[in-house]
Design a protein around this motif. Structure first.
Motif, PDB file in Angstrom:
ATOM      1  N   UNK A  66       0.807  -1.220   0.000  1.00  0.00           N
ATOM      2  CA  UNK A  66       0.000   0.000   0.000  1.00  0.00           C
ATOM      3  C   UNK A  66       0.840   1.270   0.000  1.00  0.00           C
ATOM      4  N   UNK A  67       2.094   1.175   0.425  1.00  0.00           N
ATOM      5  CA  UNK A  67       2.964   2.353   0.441  1.00  0.00           C
ATOM      6  C   UNK A  67       4.062   2.255  -0.616  1.00  0.00           C
ATOM      7  N   UNK A  68       3.848   1.390  -1.599  1.00  0.00           N
ATOM      8  CA  UNK A  68       4.799   1.278  -2.699  1.00  0.00           C
ATOM      9  C   UNK A  68       6.016   0.427  -2.399  1.00  0.00           C
ATOM     10  N   UNK A  69       5.960  -0.345  -1.329  1.00  0.00           N
ATOM     11  CA  UNK A  69       7.093  -1.195  -0.974  1.00  0.00           C
ATOM     12  C   UNK A  69       6.864  -2.641  -1.364  1.00  0.00           C
ATOM     13  N   UNK A  70       7.835  -3.459  -0.982  1.00  0.00           N
ATOM     14  CA  UNK A  70       7.781  -4.899  -1.226  1.00  0.00           C
ATOM     15  C   UNK A  70       8.118  -5.611   0.087  1.00  0.00           C
ATOM     16  N   UNK A  71       7.634  -6.830   0.262  1.00  0.00           N
ATOM     17  CA  UNK A  71       7.931  -7.543   1.507  1.00  0.00           C
ATOM     18  C   UNK A  71       9.425  -7.639   1.827  1.00  0.00           C
ATOM     19  N   UNK A  72      10.266  -7.737   0.800  1.00  0.00           N
ATOM     20  CA  UNK A  72      11.704  -7.857   1.084  1.00  0.00           C
ATOM     21  C   UNK A  72      12.349  -6.525   1.458  1.00  0.00           C
ATOM     22  N   UNK A  73      11.524  -5.505   1.717  1.00  0.00           N
ATOM     23  CA  UNK A  73      12.053  -4.238   2.210  1.00  0.00           C
ATOM     24  C   UNK A  73      11.808  -4.050   3.708  1.00  0.00           C
ATOM     25  N   UNK A  74      11.175  -5.050   4.345  1.00  0.00           N
ATOM     26  CA  UNK A  74      11.080  -5.007   5.803  1.00  0.00           C
ATOM     27  C   UNK A  74      12.487  -5.203   6.348  1.00  0.00           C
ATOM     28  N   UNK A  75      12.896  -4.332   7.237  1.00  0.00           N
ATOM     29  CA  UNK A  75      14.206  -4.452   7.870  1.00  0.00           C
ATOM     30  C   UNK A  75      14.095  -5.194   9.199  1.00  0.00           C
ATOM     31  N   UNK A  76      12.945  -5.034   9.859  1.00  0.00           N
ATOM     32  CA  UNK A  76      12.732  -5.605  11.187  1.00  0.00           C
ATOM     33  C   UNK A  76      11.305  -6.127  11.286  1.00  0.00           C
ATOM     34  N   UNK A  77      11.141  -7.303  11.864  1.00  0.00           N
ATOM     35  CA  UNK A  77       9.829  -7.835  12.213  1.00  0.00           C
ATOM     36  C   UNK A  77       9.867  -8.226  13.683  1.00  0.00           C
ATOM     37  N   UNK A  78       8.809  -7.883  14.410  1.00  0.00           N
ATOM     38  CA  UNK A  78       8.675  -8.315  15.799  1.00  0.00           C
ATOM     39  C   UNK A  78       7.428  -9.182  15.874  1.00  0.00           C
ATOM     40  N   UNK A  79       7.624 -10.432  16.269  1.00  0.00           N
ATOM     41  CA  UNK A  79       6.548 -11.415  16.314  1.00  0.00           C
ATOM     42  C   UNK A  79       6.145 -11.626  17.772  1.00  0.00           C
ATOM     43  N   UNK A  80       4.855 -11.461  18.032  1.00  0.00           N
ATOM     44  CA  UNK A  80       4.294 -11.695  19.359  1.00  0.00           C
ATOM     45  C   UNK A  80       3.374 -12.907  19.263  1.00  0.00           C
ATOM     46  N   UNK A  81       3.615 -13.919  20.089  1.00  0.00           N
ATOM     47  CA  UNK A  81       2.777 -15.115  20.108  1.00  0.00           C
ATOM     48  C   UNK A  81       2.294 -15.369  21.529  1.00  0.00           C
ATOM     49  N   UNK A  82       1.112 -15.953  21.627  1.00  0.00           N
ATOM     50  CA  UNK A  82       0.579 -16.288  22.946  1.00  0.00           C
ATOM     51  C   UNK A  82       0.959 -17.699  23.382  1.00  0.00           C
ATOM     52  N   UNK A  83       1.538 -18.459  22.452  1.00  0.00           N
ATOM     53  CA  UNK A  83       1.913 -19.833  22.774  1.00  0.00           C
ATOM     54  C   UNK A  83       3.163 -20.194  21.972  1.00  0.00           C
ATOM     55  N   UNK A  84       4.309 -20.075  22.616  1.00  0.00           N
ATOM     56  CA  UNK A  84       5.577 -20.357  21.944  1.00  0.00           C
ATOM     57  C   UNK A  84       5.651 -21.812  21.483  1.00  0.00           C
ATOM     58  N   UNK A  85       5.076 -22.697  22.240  1.00  0.00           N
ATOM     59  CA  UNK A  85       5.084 -24.107  21.865  1.00  0.00           C
ATOM     60  C   UNK A  85       4.341 -24.333  20.540  1.00  0.00           C
ATOM     61  N   UNK A  86       3.225 -23.639  20.343  1.00  0.00           N
ATOM     62  CA  UNK A  86       2.479 -23.750  19.082  1.00  0.00           C
ATOM     63  C   UNK A  86       3.346 -23.269  17.916  1.00  0.00           C
ATOM     64  N   UNK A  87       4.139 -22.239  18.152  1.00  0.00           N
ATOM     65  CA  UNK A  87       5.052 -21.742  17.121  1.00  0.00           C
ATOM     66  C   UNK A  87       6.081 -22.818  16.765  1.00  0.00           C
ATOM     67  N   UNK A  88       6.739 -23.362  17.762  1.00  0.00           N
ATOM     68  CA  UNK A  88       7.783 -24.366  17.519  1.00  0.00           C
ATOM     69  C   UNK A  88       7.209 -25.650  16.921  1.00  0.00           C
ATOM     70  N   UNK A  89       6.026 -26.040  17.335  1.00  0.00           N
ATOM     71  CA  UNK A  89       5.413 -27.271  16.838  1.00  0.00           C
ATOM     72  C   UNK A  89       4.917 -27.162  15.398  1.00  0.00           C
TER      73      UNK A  89
END
Length: 133
Positions: A66-89
């Motif tokens: 929407x701002x003329x960018x591309x996904x490969x222009x993200x420099x930083x992502x911060x992921x918040x999860x409520x269940x780390x085990x679900x992420x790893x599994x």
């Protein structure tokens, strides 16, 4: 104002926040935490970690395009999860969903387990900072 707040079509209507903050005259873009909401504000994949992650990936892509960018222009992502085990599994299907949007591009990523997100049905939220050339 030295920045522009943008709420792209294809994402739910925000209440109390903006989806994207783009530096005016610059190239730095901050994308608010994207949760697994469709464009009507309904949670996608209630109770399904992989479905929620997939929707969040789509939302991150929608926001940056929407701002003329591309996904490969993200420099930083911060992921918040409520269940780390679900992420790893679910690393394999999560990796597949990630690659559908980002390919083999991996920015600086922080993964944080939290007790709860704003909407209790949401299991994941991801915010980002991008540099658009």
């Amino acid at each position: 104002m030295p920045f522009e707040l943008i709420d792209p079509e294809g994402l739910e209507a925000p209440v109390g926040y903006a989806h994207v903050a783009k530096i005016t005259g610059g190239t730095l873009v901050h994308v608010a935490g994207q949760a697994p909401f469709d464009d009507q504000g309904k949670v996608v994949g209630s109770g399904d970690f992989v479905a929620q992650f997939t929707q969040v990936m789509r939302n991150l892509k929608t926001a940056i395009l929407a701002v003329g960018g591309r996904p490969n222009q993200y420099a930083v992502l911060t992921i918040y999860v409520t269940n780390l085990e679900a992420y790893w599994n679910n690393k394999k299907p999560l990796g597949a969903a990630y690659r559908e949007v980002f390919g083999k591009y991996f920015p600086a990523i922080t993964l944080v387990e939290v007790k709860r997100l704003y909407n209790s049905e949401c299991m994941i939220e991801i915010s980002g900072v991008a540099v658009i050339d």
